[in-house]
Design a protein around this motif. Sequence first.
Motif, PDB file in Angstrom:
ATOM      1  N   GLN A   1       0.834  -1.202   0.000  1.00  0.00           N
ATOM      2  CA  GLN A   1       0.000   0.000   0.000  1.00  0.00           C
ATOM      3  C   GLN A   1       0.866   1.249   0.000  1.00  0.00           C
ATOM      4  O   GLN A   1       0.551   2.224  -0.682  1.00  0.00           O
ATOM      5  CB  GLN A   1      -0.920   0.011   1.215  1.00  0.00           C
ATOM      6  N   ALA A   2       1.954   1.233   0.743  1.00  0.00           N
ATOM      7  CA  ALA A   2       2.843   2.383   0.800  1.00  0.00           C
ATOM      8  C   ALA A   2       3.484   2.627  -0.562  1.00  0.00           C
ATOM      9  O   ALA A   2       3.645   3.775  -0.988  1.00  0.00           O
ATOM     10  CB  ALA A   2       3.920   2.170   1.863  1.00  0.00           C
ATOM     11  N   ASN A   3       3.818   1.556  -1.259  1.00  0.00           N
ATOM     12  CA  ASN A   3       4.426   1.693  -2.581  1.00  0.00           C
ATOM     13  C   ASN A   3       3.448   2.240  -3.603  1.00  0.00           C
ATOM     14  O   ASN A   3       3.847   2.799  -4.607  1.00  0.00           O
ATOM     15  CB  ASN A   3       4.982   0.344  -3.053  1.00  0.00           C
ATOM     16  N   GLN A   4       2.161   2.089  -3.352  1.00  0.00           N
ATOM     17  CA  GLN A   4       1.147   2.622  -4.252  1.00  0.00           C
ATOM     18  C   GLN A   4       0.879   4.094  -3.968  1.00  0.00           C
ATOM     19  O   GLN A   4       0.073   4.713  -4.644  1.00  0.00           O
ATOM     20  CB  GLN A   4      -0.160   1.842  -4.108  1.00  0.00           C
ATOM     21  N   GLY A   5       1.505   4.643  -2.955  1.00  0.00           N
ATOM     22  CA  GLY A   5       1.315   6.052  -2.629  1.00  0.00           C
ATOM     23  C   GLY A   5       0.076   6.321  -1.803  1.00  0.00           C
ATOM     24  O   GLY A   5      -0.353   7.450  -1.683  1.00  0.00           O
ATOM     25  N   GLN A   6      -0.491   5.306  -1.223  1.00  0.00           N
ATOM     26  CA  GLN A   6      -1.725   5.481  -0.463  1.00  0.00           C
ATOM     27  C   GLN A   6      -1.531   6.429   0.715  1.00  0.00           C
ATOM     28  O   GLN A   6      -2.385   7.245   1.003  1.00  0.00           O
ATOM     29  CB  GLN A   6      -2.224   4.131   0.044  1.00  0.00           C
ATOM     30  N   TYR A   7      -0.392   6.347   1.394  1.00  0.00           N
ATOM     31  CA  TYR A   7      -0.175   7.196   2.554  1.00  0.00           C
ATOM     32  C   TYR A   7       0.198   8.630   2.140  1.00  0.00           C
ATOM     33  O   TYR A   7      -0.239   9.578   2.748  1.00  0.00           O
ATOM     34  CB  TYR A   7       0.925   6.613   3.451  1.00  0.00           C
ATOM     35  N   GLY A   8       0.978   8.749   1.092  1.00  0.00           N
ATOM     36  CA  GLY A   8       1.420  10.066   0.654  1.00  0.00           C
ATOM     37  C   GLY A   8       0.297  10.946   0.163  1.00  0.00           C
ATOM     38  O   GLY A   8       0.288  12.144   0.412  1.00  0.00           O
ATOM     39  N   THR A   9      -0.677  10.379  -0.519  1.00  0.00           N
ATOM     40  CA  THR A   9      -1.767  11.187  -1.058  1.00  0.00           C
ATOM     41  C   THR A   9      -2.658  11.738   0.041  1.00  0.00           C
ATOM     42  O   THR A   9      -3.299  12.754  -0.140  1.00  0.00           O
ATOM     43  CB  THR A   9      -2.623  10.378  -2.058  1.00  0.00           C
ATOM     44  N   GLU A  10      -2.660  11.089   1.183  1.00  0.00           N
ATOM     45  CA  GLU A  10      -3.479  11.583   2.294  1.00  0.00           C
ATOM     46  C   GLU A  10      -3.038  12.989   2.687  1.00  0.00           C
ATOM     47  O   GLU A  10      -3.847  13.857   2.945  1.00  0.00           O
ATOM     48  CB  GLU A  10      -3.348  10.635   3.479  1.00  0.00           C
ATOM     49  N   TYR A  11      -1.727  13.206   2.732  1.00  0.00           N
ATOM     50  CA  TYR A  11      -1.210  14.516   3.123  1.00  0.00           C
ATOM     51  C   TYR A  11      -1.285  15.508   1.963  1.00  0.00           C
ATOM     52  O   TYR A  11      -1.578  16.670   2.169  1.00  0.00           O
ATOM     53  CB  TYR A  11       0.233  14.378   3.619  1.00  0.00           C
ATOM     54  N   ALA A  12      -1.050  15.053   0.764  1.00  0.00           N
ATOM     55  CA  ALA A  12      -1.085  15.931  -0.394  1.00  0.00           C
ATOM     56  C   ALA A  12      -2.473  16.522  -0.579  1.00  0.00           C
ATOM     57  O   ALA A  12      -2.614  17.678  -0.964  1.00  0.00           O
ATOM     58  CB  ALA A  12      -0.651  15.172  -1.642  1.00  0.00           C
ATOM     59  N   ALA A  13      -3.498  15.766  -0.288  1.00  0.00           N
ATOM     60  CA  ALA A  13      -4.864  16.233  -0.468  1.00  0.00           C
ATOM     61  C   ALA A  13      -5.214  17.352   0.510  1.00  0.00           C
ATOM     62  O   ALA A  13      -6.120  18.127   0.266  1.00  0.00           O
ATOM     63  CB  ALA A  13      -5.832  15.059  -0.299  1.00  0.00           C
ATOM     64  N   GLU A  14      -4.480  17.438   1.623  1.00  0.00           N
ATOM     65  CA  GLU A  14      -4.765  18.462   2.629  1.00  0.00           C
ATOM     66  C   GLU A  14      -4.038  19.774   2.341  1.00  0.00           C
ATOM     67  O   GLU A  14      -4.262  20.755   3.033  1.00  0.00           O
ATOM     68  CB  GLU A  14      -4.361  17.952   4.012  1.00  0.00           C
ATOM     69  N   THR A  15      -3.190  19.811   1.346  1.00  0.00           N
ATOM     70  CA  THR A  15      -2.409  21.004   1.050  1.00  0.00           C
ATOM     71  C   THR A  15      -3.222  21.959   0.186  1.00  0.00           C
ATOM     72  O   THR A  15      -3.712  21.585  -0.869  1.00  0.00           O
ATOM     73  CB  THR A  15      -1.103  20.622   0.321  1.00  0.00           C
ATOM     74  N   ASP A  16      -3.341  23.208   0.638  1.00  0.00           N
ATOM     75  CA  ASP A  16      -4.034  24.242  -0.127  1.00  0.00           C
ATOM     76  C   ASP A  16      -2.980  24.975  -0.949  1.00  0.00           C
ATOM     77  O   ASP A  16      -2.243  25.812  -0.435  1.00  0.00           O
ATOM     78  CB  ASP A  16      -4.750  25.193   0.833  1.00  0.00           C
ATOM     79  N   VAL A  17      -2.899  24.638  -2.226  1.00  0.00           N
ATOM     80  CA  VAL A  17      -1.842  25.167  -3.094  1.00  0.00           C
ATOM     81  C   VAL A  17      -1.913  26.682  -3.180  1.00  0.00           C
ATOM     82  O   VAL A  17      -0.888  27.361  -3.104  1.00  0.00           O
ATOM     83  CB  VAL A  17      -1.928  24.526  -4.498  1.00  0.00           C
ATOM     84  N   GLN A  18      -3.108  27.230  -3.329  1.00  0.00           N
ATOM     85  CA  GLN A  18      -3.245  28.687  -3.446  1.00  0.00           C
ATOM     86  C   GLN A  18      -2.756  29.387  -2.187  1.00  0.00           C
ATOM     87  O   GLN A  18      -2.109  30.419  -2.257  1.00  0.00           O
ATOM     88  CB  GLN A  18      -4.709  29.071  -3.724  1.00  0.00           C
TER      89      GLN A  18
END
Length: 58
Positions: free
Chosen positions: A24-41
Amino acid sequence: MAKKNQNQTTAGTNVQHVKQQNAQANQGQYGTEYAAETDVQHVKQQNAQANKNKNQNS
């Protein structure tokens, strides 16, 4: 002495569970959790403000 389960290490770690977590970690499952919380603007706005302040202080 208890018989050791084939899917467990001597310390009692479930080998199959660890393999599943690694997959699951190799599929990026954990990384996307944090990326989704980032407000790029918001980050861009903060960077622009920091650069503006840096230029004023120079």
